[in-house]
Design an enzyme around this catalytic site. Structure first.
Site, PDB file in Angstrom:
ATOM      1  N   ASP A 117      45.185  48.723  38.504  1.00  0.00           N
ATOM      2  CA  ASP A 117      44.840  47.730  39.526  1.00  0.00           C
ATOM      3  C   ASP A 117      46.012  47.384  40.436  1.00  0.00           C
ATOM      4  O   ASP A 117      45.820  46.677  41.438  1.00  0.00           O
ATOM      5  CB  ASP A 117      44.345  46.435  38.864  1.00  0.00           C
ATOM      6  N   ASP A 164      32.107  56.255  39.812  1.00  0.00           N
ATOM      7  CA  ASP A 164      33.301  55.979  39.009  1.00  0.00           C
ATOM      8  C   ASP A 164      33.680  57.190  38.160  1.00  0.00           C
ATOM      9  O   ASP A 164      34.827  57.638  38.161  1.00  0.00           O
ATOM     10  CB  ASP A 164      33.063  54.790  38.066  1.00  0.00           C
ATOM     11  N   GLU A 175      40.974  54.424  34.331  1.00  0.00           N
ATOM     12  CA  GLU A 175      40.167  53.310  33.839  1.00  0.00           C
ATOM     13  C   GLU A 175      39.060  53.724  32.880  1.00  0.00           C
ATOM     14  O   GLU A 175      38.765  53.032  31.916  1.00  0.00           O
ATOM     15  CB  GLU A 175      39.558  52.554  35.028  1.00  0.00           C
ATOM     16  N   THR A 214      34.412  47.850  42.286  1.00  0.00           N
ATOM     17  CA  THR A 214      33.090  48.432  42.032  1.00  0.00           C
ATOM     18  C   THR A 214      31.975  47.483  42.441  1.00  0.00           C
ATOM     19  O   THR A 214      30.922  47.907  42.903  1.00  0.00           O
ATOM     20  CB  THR A 214      32.948  48.793  40.543  1.00  0.00           C
ATOM     21  N   ILE A 245      37.468  53.638  41.257  1.00  0.00           N
ATOM     22  CA  ILE A 245      36.926  52.743  42.287  1.00  0.00           C
ATOM     23  C   ILE A 245      37.396  51.331  41.972  1.00  0.00           C
ATOM     24  O   ILE A 245      36.937  50.716  41.009  1.00  0.00           O
ATOM     25  CB  ILE A 245      35.387  52.771  42.358  1.00  0.00           C
ATOM     26  N   ASP A 246      38.317  50.819  42.760  1.00  0.00           N
ATOM     27  CA  ASP A 246      38.734  49.432  42.630  1.00  0.00           C
ATOM     28  C   ASP A 246      37.842  48.603  43.539  1.00  0.00           C
ATOM     29  O   ASP A 246      37.792  48.825  44.755  1.00  0.00           O
ATOM     30  CB  ASP A 246      40.194  49.259  43.050  1.00  0.00           C
ATOM     31  N   SER A 306      41.513  44.127  43.844  1.00  0.00           N
ATOM     32  CA  SER A 306      42.889  43.719  44.099  1.00  0.00           C
ATOM     33  C   SER A 306      43.574  44.628  45.107  1.00  0.00           C
ATOM     34  O   SER A 306      44.361  44.167  45.932  1.00  0.00           O
ATOM     35  CB  SER A 306      43.680  43.728  42.783  1.00  0.00           C
ATOM     36  N   LYS A 353      43.570  43.836  48.779  1.00  0.00           N
ATOM     37  CA  LYS A 353      44.504  42.786  49.207  1.00  0.00           C
ATOM     38  C   LYS A 353      45.916  43.343  49.384  1.00  0.00           C
ATOM     39  O   LYS A 353      46.653  42.925  50.273  1.00  0.00           O
ATOM     40  CB  LYS A 353      44.525  41.642  48.196  1.00  0.00           C
TER      41      LYS A 353
END
Length: 449
Positions: free
Chosen positions: A386, A123, A146, A210, A207-208, A350, A353
Site C-alpha cells: 500500500d 485482482d 497482496e 478495489t 489493484i489499490d 492510499s 493520495k
C-alpha cells in the site's frame, strides 16, 4: 485478426547487478480479445469498451526499444527493471479496463473475500500477469503481493482469470490454469522466507482501491509495482486508468496544469532513485517519441500550513487525526476561514493520495496506521504494497514520507516475509516544506504509544 511471427533475442548486460533470464521469444500479435469464459456465470457477449485500445504486446524484448524515459540509461542503475515494470503495469491497466467493461453488465461478478473486501478476477489477473512476466525476466527476484490463490481455488473463476491473463501475457499458449495459480502464489504469504539478510524483491499491489474499481466506471484505482533492493525502494510504477487531470485542476484551488492536458485518459507515473518522478498519459504509450510526452512531477511549494491542501482516507474522519485539535477541515475552498484547512475530495486507495502529493495536487496526505496489541504494546502496521511505490514517487518528486514520529519507513522490519511495515502512529506524506511543522503538531496533540 492479424498475426505476425518474429524472433528476437534478449541479451542482458553482463555488468548488470541483477540476473536476467535470456530467452528467445516468439511474438504473436492480436488485435481482438476473446470474451471471458466462466463455467458458473457467463459474461454477456457485448462489445468491450476499450479507452486504451491497442495491440497486445507479447514480447518484452520487442517493445523495449519503444520504451524511452526522459533520463539516460547510464544514470539509472535499474533502467531495464523499470522498462519491464512499465510494460507490465501498462498491460495490467488494460486488463483492468477490459474486465471493468464487463463488470457492470452483471452484478454477480462482484465477489467478496473472507475479510469482506470486494475482489474481482482483475485482482487475481493482474497478480498472475505480473508474476508470470517478472518470473520470466527476473527469475531470481521474489515477489511480495497482496493475493494468493486460496480464495480463487474455492470458486470456479479460474478459467475466467486464465482468459484475461492470456490476452495480455507474452506467451498465450503457456498461460494455463496451473501456471496462473502458481504465478499468483509466487507473491503469496507463504511463497518466500527472506530471513534477516538484505533482500531484493518486487512489491505489487494488483489493484489499490478495489472498492473504487467496483464502484463505477469513473472511480479511481491504481496498479502499483515497486522494486526494493537491500531495504531501499529503487523504482516504482503506478498506473491509474481513470485519472482525470482536469478534475483535480478544477476542484483544487490554486493549481494550474503546465504540461499537456491529461483529461480522463489515464496516467502512468514512474520513479527511479536519483532520476525523479515522471508522468505520462496512458494513451500516449503508443506515441513514437515517448520521451517527449513525459512530464516531470514536483510536489507543490506551499509553505504556510493553513494554505495547504490535505487529503485523508475515506474511512478515516478528520476528527480522528491529531491536527483536528488545531484546524477544522472544509471541503469548499470558498468557505475557508481562520482555523480551517482545505480537505480535497477523497479518492479510493492510499496510492492515489501519494500520486496527488507527488504531482502537486495535494500538499499533505495523512493516514492513521491500523493498530494491534503486540507483547502488551499497541503497534501500528500496514501492508507494504500500500505504500512502497508511493513513497519513492513522493521522495523523487521532492516530498517526504515518515511515520508520525519522523522516522523513515522500514521495509525490512518484517524480517520473514517483508509483507508488513510498522509505522509509529501512521504515515505523514508532505511536500517537505511543511513536514517538521506537522510533526510538531502531531507530537503536541497526540500520544503515540
Amino acid at each position: 485478426r492479424r498475426t505476425r511471427e518474429s524472433l528476437c533475442q534478449f541479451q542482458p548486460s553482463e555488468l548488470h547487478p541483477l540476473h536476467y533470464k535470456p530467452c528467445t521469444f516468439r511474438s504473436n500479435y492480436c488485435t481482438s480479445m476473446d470474451l471471458l469464459r466462466c463455467s458458473a456465470v457467463r459474461f454477456p457477449r457485448t462489445h468491450l469498451r476499450r479507452p486504451f485500445r491497442t495491440e497486445i504486446r507479447p514480447c518484452f524484448a520487442a517493445v523495449r526499444s519503444s520504451l524511452s524515459f526522459p533520463f539516460p540509461e547510464h544514470k539509472a542503475k535499474y533502467y531495464r527493471e523499470l522498462e519491464a515494470a512499465v510494460d507490465v503495469v501498462e498491460r495490467a491497466c488494460r486488463l483492468c479496463v477490459d474486465v471493468k467493461s464487463l463488470l457492470f453488465s452483471d452484478d454477480d461478478r462482484i465477489l467478496e473475500k473472507n475479510d469482506q473486501t470486494p475482489v474481482t478476477i482483475a485482482d487475481f489477473g493482474v497478480q498472475a500477469l505480473v508474476g508470470l512476466e517478472m518470473n520470466r525476466l527476473f527469475p531470481s527476484i521474489p515477489l511480495v503481493a497482496e493475493e494468493d490463490s486460496s480464495f480463487l481455488r474455492s470458486t470456479n473463476l479460474v478459467g475466467a482469470v486464465v482468459d484475461v491473463v492470456a490476452n495480455k501475457a507474452t506467451f498465450r499458449d503457456e498461460v494455463t490454469e496451473d501456471s496462473v495459480l502458481k504465478a499468483i502464489d509466487r507473491g503469496g504469504k507463504d511463497a518466500y522466507n527472506f530471513g534477516p539478510n538484505p533482500a531484493t524483491y518486487w512489491v505489487l499491489d494488483p489493484i489499490d482501491g478495489t472498492r473504487g474499481f467496483v464502484k463505477g466506471v469513473e472511480a479511481l484505482y491504481v496498479v502499483a509495482l515497486a522494486l526494493v533492493v537491500e531495504g531501499q525502494i529503487v523504482l516504482g510504477v503506478m498506473g491509474c486508468p481513470n485519472w482525470d487531470e482536469d478534475y483535480f485542476v478544477n476542484c483544487v484551488t490554486g493549481v494550474q496544469e503546465t504540461g499537456n492536458n491529461f483529461s480522463r485518459s489515464g496516467m502512468i507515473m514512474v520513479s527511479h532513485v536519483g532520476c525523479g518522478t515522471w508522468k505520462q498519459r496512458l494513451s500516449d504509450r503508443l506515441a513514437i517519441e515517448l520521451s517527449q510526452s513525459w512530464t516531470r512531477c514536483s510536489v507543490d511549494g506551499c509553505q504556510v500550513l493553513k494554505e495547504a491542501r490535505f487529503c485523508t482516507p475515506e474511512s478515516q474522519k478528520w476528527e480522528s487525526f491529531p491536527l483536528s485539535s488545531s484546524f477544522n477541515a472544509k471541503t469548499d475552498s470558498e468557505k475557508i476561514g481562520n482555523g480551517d484547512i482545505l480537505l480535497v475530495p477523497a479518492c479510493c486507495g492510499s496510492l492515489c493520495k501519494y500520486m496527488m502529493v507527488a504531482s502537486g495536487r495535494a500538499s499533505v496526505f495523512l493516514l492513521r496506521a491500523t493498530t494491534r496489541k503486540v507483547m502488551k504494546k499497541i503497534s501500528g502496521y500496514a501492508p507494504a504494497w500500500d505504500h512502497a511505490v508511493g513513497i519513492i514517487c513522493v521522495h523523487e518528486a521532492g516530498g517526504k514520507v515518515t511515520d508520525w514520529e519522523g522516522s523513515s519507513i522500514d521495509f525490512a522490519a518484517d524480517q520473514v516475509a517483508r509483507r508488513t511495515i510498522f509505522p509509529s502512529g501512521g504515515f505523514l506524506v508532505t511536500n517537505h516544506c511543511l513536514h517538521n511543522e506537522i510533526l510538531g503538531l502531531i507530537s503536541s496533540n497526540s500520544s503515540i504509544n
